[in-house]
Enzyme design. Structure first.
Site, short mmCIF file in Angstrom:
data_model
loop_
_atom_site.label_atom_id
_atom_site.label_comp_id
_atom_site.label_asym_id
_atom_site.label_seq_id
_atom_site.Cartn_x
_atom_site.Cartn_y
_atom_site.Cartn_z
CG ASP A 82 -13.50 -58.97 -8.48
OD1 ASP A 82 -13.35 -60.05 -9.09
OD2 ASP A 82 -12.72 -58.58 -7.59
N GLY A 202 -6.03 -62.05 -5.01
CA GLY A 202 -5.19 -61.98 -3.81
C GLY A 202 -3.79 -61.49 -4.14
CG ASN A 223 -8.66 -59.56 -9.53
OD1 ASN A 223 -8.29 -59.44 -10.69
ND2 ASN A 223 -9.88 -59.93 -9.21
CB THR A 226 -6.08 -56.25 1.09
OG1 THR A 226 -7.24 -57.05 0.80
CG2 THR A 226 -5.97 -56.07 2.59
#
Ligand code: 13P
Length: 382
Positions: A82, A202, A223, A226
């Site tokens: 990535d 995100g 993806n 967080t």
């Protein structure tokens, strides 16, 4: 061996209207949690190794663990590199075992993004590895967003030959300030113009409904990092409140929590229950070993050490060569016999290896075809 070609996996997702989760990992807990989640809901999954995380984690140590987990997984797995910064790092990603690479030059001028992406595509395709690039700019929170335009996307894909495109349509990397406004119309037009799997960066912070609408409009890879790691960090902070606990107690429940959340996402994204058909539709991804045994010309130990070092350096630098194993020469009669093994990323590497000038030079000098050399020996790992 459940490692499969990523291009087959994402094509299946794209054609069947679901998205595969791509989770960057920085620890064994994450690898275990995510693979177990995929196994529990029978979903294909992508494990990511992200270049920006190299400053926190020794990926030379973590990548073999990803590969081992993928190899024993009961569901199809692909390993993705990535946010690679350029050609050199894409070569390194393939060396680490990734069978898909992203080159992210979206912050550069369009021409530069095209030139670097093109070079990565040429190299990676010769290794059998598909390439993802980003156009427009999906910002880190705080940066300015640049939306992907349909016209640029069309030209970019045609000029570079990328297999998947990461698009900027309103998401940001990291923690969100509020609810993001996503431009579905833009996404739909890009999808209609390109007809290739689109990638969403995100993924954290979006609602189930937003995910569904994104997938309907061509997103085949999501993806996500967080929110998953934030929930693990919260749990570790809670664990730390118990002042009597030791190091291992800090991680108590982390893998299970990651597993639960990753499984929920895989169900929302539509990959759950697809593992069997994906395995059937995807070619397996297997490294290939190239075995070379030869009798070097008469030389002393120092000279032999020199050609061994030279061989390791030159052969190890060839794209798609993952490892160069040079076994200690053993005494055979009065002369020493060498046995070198090159571990190649895939079968696709063979033609370009044999045409490589350094390979040809070494071959001519040290193991030219003769009754004492055996070179055309390629074996797929079983
Ligand atoms: P988030 O961290 O916002 O989920 O994004 C992850 C990502 O896009 C990694 O490439």
């Amino acid at each position: 061996m459940a490692l499969v070609r990523m291009q087959d996996m994402l094509r299946h997702a794209y054609e069947n209207g679901y998205a595969v989760g791509a989770f960057d990992v920085v620890s064994l807990d994450m690898i275990q949690g995510i693979i177990t989640a995929a196994e529990r809901c029978r979903a294909p999954v992508i494990i990511g190794i992200s270049e920006p995380h190299f400053e926190h984690v020794d990926m030379g140590l973590l990548a073999p663990a990803v590969e081992a987990a993928a190899a024993r997984a009961e569901v199809p797995v692909a390993i993705h590199f990535d946010h690679g910064s350029g050609l050199e790092s894409a070569v390194e990603g393939i060396r680490l075992g990734c069978n898909g690479v992203m080159v992210d030059c979206s912050h550069l001028e369009l021409k530069e993004n095209i030139d670097i992406t093109k070079a990565v595509v040429a190299m990676a395709h010769e290794c059998g590895v598909p390439v993802e690039a980003e156009l427009g700019y999906v910002p880190d929170s705080g940066d300015e967003m640049v939306y992907t335009t349909v016209e640029e996307a069309r030209g970019f894909v045609r000029l570079t030959g990328v297999d998947f495109l990461a698009v900027s349509i309103g998401t940001v990397h990291g923690r969100l300030g509020g609810k993001p406004k996503l431009d579905y119309t833009r996404l739909r037009h890009i999808n209609e113009a390109l007809g290739i799997p689109l990638v969403l960066h995100g993924g954290s912070g979006l609602s189930d409904d937003q995910f569904h609408r994104l997938i309907t409009n061509g997103i085949a890879k999501i993806n996500y990092f967080t929110a998953l790691t934030d929930s693990a960090a919260r749990l570790m902070r809670d664990n730390a409140r118990d002042k009597t606990g030791g190091y291992l107690d800090l991680f108590d429940g982390v893998s299970a929590l990651l597993e639960q959340e990753a499984e929920r996402l895989m169900r929302v994204w539509g990959g759950a229950g697809r593992a069997a058909e994906v395995l059937e539709r995807c070619a397996p991804w297997r490294p290939v070993d190239h075995l070379i045994t030869f009798q070097p010309p008469e030389m002393d130990a120092e000279e032999l050490e020199f050609i061994t070092r030279r061989g390791r350096r030159l052969l190890g630098a060839i794209p798609g060569v993952r490892e160069v194993l040079l076994s200690e020469p053993v005494q055979s009669g009065t002369r020493r016999r060498c046995a070198w093994t090159l571990r190649l990323a895939s079968e696709a590497v063979i033609p370009q290896l044999e045409q490589n000038p350094d390979y040809q030079g070494l071959r001519k000098r040290y193991w030219r075809e003769s009754d004492s050399a055996s070179v055309s020996n390629y074996r797929r790992s079983a």
